[in-house]
Motif scaffolding. Structure first.
Motif, mmCIF file in Angstrom:
data_model
loop_
_atom_site.group_PDB
_atom_site.id
_atom_site.type_symbol
_atom_site.label_atom_id
_atom_site.label_comp_id
_atom_site.label_asym_id
_atom_site.label_seq_id
_atom_site.Cartn_x
_atom_site.Cartn_y
_atom_site.Cartn_z
ATOM 1 N N THR A 68 0.836 -1.206 0.000
ATOM 2 C CA THR A 68 0.000 0.000 0.000
ATOM 3 C C THR A 68 0.866 1.250 0.000
ATOM 4 O O THR A 68 0.617 2.189 -0.764
ATOM 5 C CB THR A 68 -0.949 -0.002 1.216
ATOM 6 O OG1 THR A 68 -1.765 -1.177 1.155
ATOM 7 C CG2 THR A 68 -1.832 1.220 1.237
ATOM 8 N N SER A 72 1.144 4.070 -2.956
ATOM 9 C CA SER A 72 0.797 5.446 -2.579
ATOM 10 C C SER A 72 1.913 6.428 -2.892
ATOM 11 O O SER A 72 1.660 7.596 -3.177
ATOM 12 C CB SER A 72 0.471 5.530 -1.086
ATOM 13 O OG SER A 72 -0.704 4.822 -0.799
ATOM 14 N N GLN A 79 0.871 5.610 -10.979
ATOM 15 C CA GLN A 79 -0.372 5.042 -10.449
ATOM 16 C C GLN A 79 -1.389 4.821 -11.566
ATOM 17 O O GLN A 79 -2.079 3.797 -11.600
ATOM 18 C CB GLN A 79 -0.967 5.948 -9.374
ATOM 19 C CG GLN A 79 -0.173 5.972 -8.089
ATOM 20 C CD GLN A 79 -0.792 6.897 -7.048
ATOM 21 O OE1 GLN A 79 -1.884 7.414 -7.212
ATOM 22 N NE2 GLN A 79 -0.061 7.103 -5.965
ATOM 23 N N ASN A 110 -7.682 8.991 -8.345
ATOM 24 C CA ASN A 110 -8.004 9.695 -7.101
ATOM 25 C C ASN A 110 -6.970 9.300 -6.048
ATOM 26 O O ASN A 110 -5.999 8.611 -6.354
ATOM 27 C CB ASN A 110 -9.437 9.380 -6.651
ATOM 28 C CG ASN A 110 -9.659 7.911 -6.412
ATOM 29 O OD1 ASN A 110 -8.881 7.247 -5.740
ATOM 30 N ND2 ASN A 110 -10.736 7.368 -6.987
ATOM 31 N N GLU A 111 -7.206 9.718 -4.831
ATOM 32 C CA GLU A 111 -6.247 9.475 -3.746
ATOM 33 C C GLU A 111 -6.356 8.070 -3.143
ATOM 34 O O GLU A 111 -5.633 7.753 -2.206
ATOM 35 C CB GLU A 111 -6.438 10.528 -2.641
ATOM 36 C CG GLU A 111 -6.176 11.950 -3.107
ATOM 37 C CD GLU A 111 -4.755 12.148 -3.626
ATOM 38 O OE1 GLU A 111 -3.805 11.660 -2.988
ATOM 39 O OE2 GLU A 111 -4.605 12.783 -4.691
ATOM 40 N N ARG A 112 -7.234 7.240 -3.651
ATOM 41 C CA ARG A 112 -7.430 5.898 -3.094
ATOM 42 C C ARG A 112 -6.892 4.791 -4.009
ATOM 43 O O ARG A 112 -7.326 3.650 -3.924
ATOM 44 C CB ARG A 112 -8.912 5.674 -2.798
ATOM 45 C CG ARG A 112 -9.467 6.631 -1.759
ATOM 46 C CD ARG A 112 -10.946 6.401 -1.460
ATOM 47 N NE ARG A 112 -11.809 6.301 -2.627
ATOM 48 C CZ ARG A 112 -12.325 7.316 -3.314
ATOM 49 N NH1 ARG A 112 -12.071 8.545 -2.942
ATOM 50 N NH2 ARG A 112 -13.098 7.120 -4.360
ATOM 51 N N THR A 113 -5.949 5.134 -4.865
ATOM 52 C CA THR A 113 -5.425 4.174 -5.830
ATOM 53 C C THR A 113 -4.823 2.950 -5.151
ATOM 54 O O THR A 113 -5.083 1.817 -5.570
ATOM 55 C CB THR A 113 -4.384 4.844 -6.751
ATOM 56 O OG1 THR A 113 -5.022 5.928 -7.433
ATOM 57 C CG2 THR A 113 -3.816 3.868 -7.753
ATOM 58 N N GLU A 115 -5.420 1.621 -2.178
ATOM 59 C CA GLU A 115 -6.456 0.786 -1.581
ATOM 60 C C GLU A 115 -7.258 0.068 -2.658
ATOM 61 O O GLU A 115 -7.618 -1.101 -2.510
ATOM 62 C CB GLU A 115 -7.392 1.624 -0.694
ATOM 63 C CG GLU A 115 -6.734 2.173 0.554
ATOM 64 C CD GLU A 115 -5.883 3.427 0.315
ATOM 65 O OE1 GLU A 115 -5.935 4.019 -0.798
ATOM 66 O OE2 GLU A 115 -5.137 3.798 1.232
ATOM 67 N N TYR A 116 -7.532 0.770 -3.749
ATOM 68 C CA TYR A 116 -8.272 0.179 -4.864
ATOM 69 C C TYR A 116 -7.506 -1.020 -5.439
ATOM 70 O O TYR A 116 -8.060 -2.112 -5.596
ATOM 71 C CB TYR A 116 -8.515 1.232 -5.948
ATOM 72 C CG TYR A 116 -9.089 0.689 -7.225
ATOM 73 C CD1 TYR A 116 -10.401 0.229 -7.288
ATOM 74 C CD2 TYR A 116 -8.316 0.627 -8.388
ATOM 75 C CE1 TYR A 116 -10.930 -0.279 -8.467
ATOM 76 C CE2 TYR A 116 -8.837 0.137 -9.573
ATOM 77 C CZ TYR A 116 -10.142 -0.317 -9.598
ATOM 78 O OH TYR A 116 -10.664 -0.824 -10.769
#
Length: 146
Positions: A68, A72, A79, A110-113, A115-116
Motif C-alpha cells: 500500500t 501510494s 499510479q 483519485n487518492e485511493r489508488t 487501496e483500490y
C-alpha cells in the motif's frame, strides 16, 4: 517519447518502470499467498509457534502495509499506469486499446489508488497478464530477485 508509444520489439512504453511493476507483482503474490487467520490473538511468542502467524492475512500485515505504501508513493502517472495495467490484465480491454484505457484510468484517478489496487485479490495476475499483452516480462526481474 510519448507515453504508451510502441518501442523496440513491439513493447509499449510505460510511465512506470518495469522493475517497479515487477516488484509490485512480487509483493502482491506474497500477499495472495497468505492464509486465513486461524487464531487472531495467539498471545504467545512467535518463535514458539514456528512463526506461523506470518503466513496468515492479519490486518496489520507488513507485506500489505509495504505494498500500500509503495503504490501510494508512486507518481500520479505511475499510479495511472498501474490501474490501466490492471484493467488491461483483467481483459476489460485489448492491448490495442492501451491509449484509451490509460486515458480512462487518468480520468478515474483519485487518492485511493493504493487501496483500490490492493483490494483486488488477483492484482498480481492482472498486472502480469497485462505486461505480457504489451510484450513486457518480469522474467529477468524474477531471476535476479528469487
Amino acid at each position: 517519447m510519448k507515453r504508451g508509444h510502441v518501442v523496440d520489439a513491439g513493447q509499449t512504453e510505460l510511465a512506470i518502470p518495469l522493475e517497479k511493476v515487477c516488484y509490485i507483482i512480487f509483493k502482491a503474490r506474497e500477499l495472495d499467498a497468505k492464509d486465513v487467520v486461524t487464531e487472531p490473538d495467539p498471545g504467545s511468542n512467535p518463535s514458539d509457534d514456528n512463526d506461523l502467524a506470518v503466513l496468515e492475512d492479519h490486518p496489520d500485515d507488513p507485506v500489505s502495509e509495504e505494498l500500500t505504501s509503495l503504490i501510494s508513493n508512486l507518481s500520479v502517472d505511475e499510479q495511472i499506469d498501474l490501474v490501466a495495467l490492471m484493467w488491461l490484465g483483467r481483459e476489460d480491454y485489448s492491448s490495442e486499446d492501451w491509449e484509451q484505457v490509460r486515458s480512462e484510468a487518468a480520468d478515474a484517478h483519485n487518492e485511493r489508488t493504493a487501496e483500490y489496487l490492493c483490494g483486488h485479490p488477483l492484482l498480481a495476475d492482472y498486472l502480469s497478464d497485462a505486461l505480457s499483452m504489451l510484450n513486457h516480462s518480469c522474467t529477468d526481474y524474477e531471476m535476479d530477485h528469487l
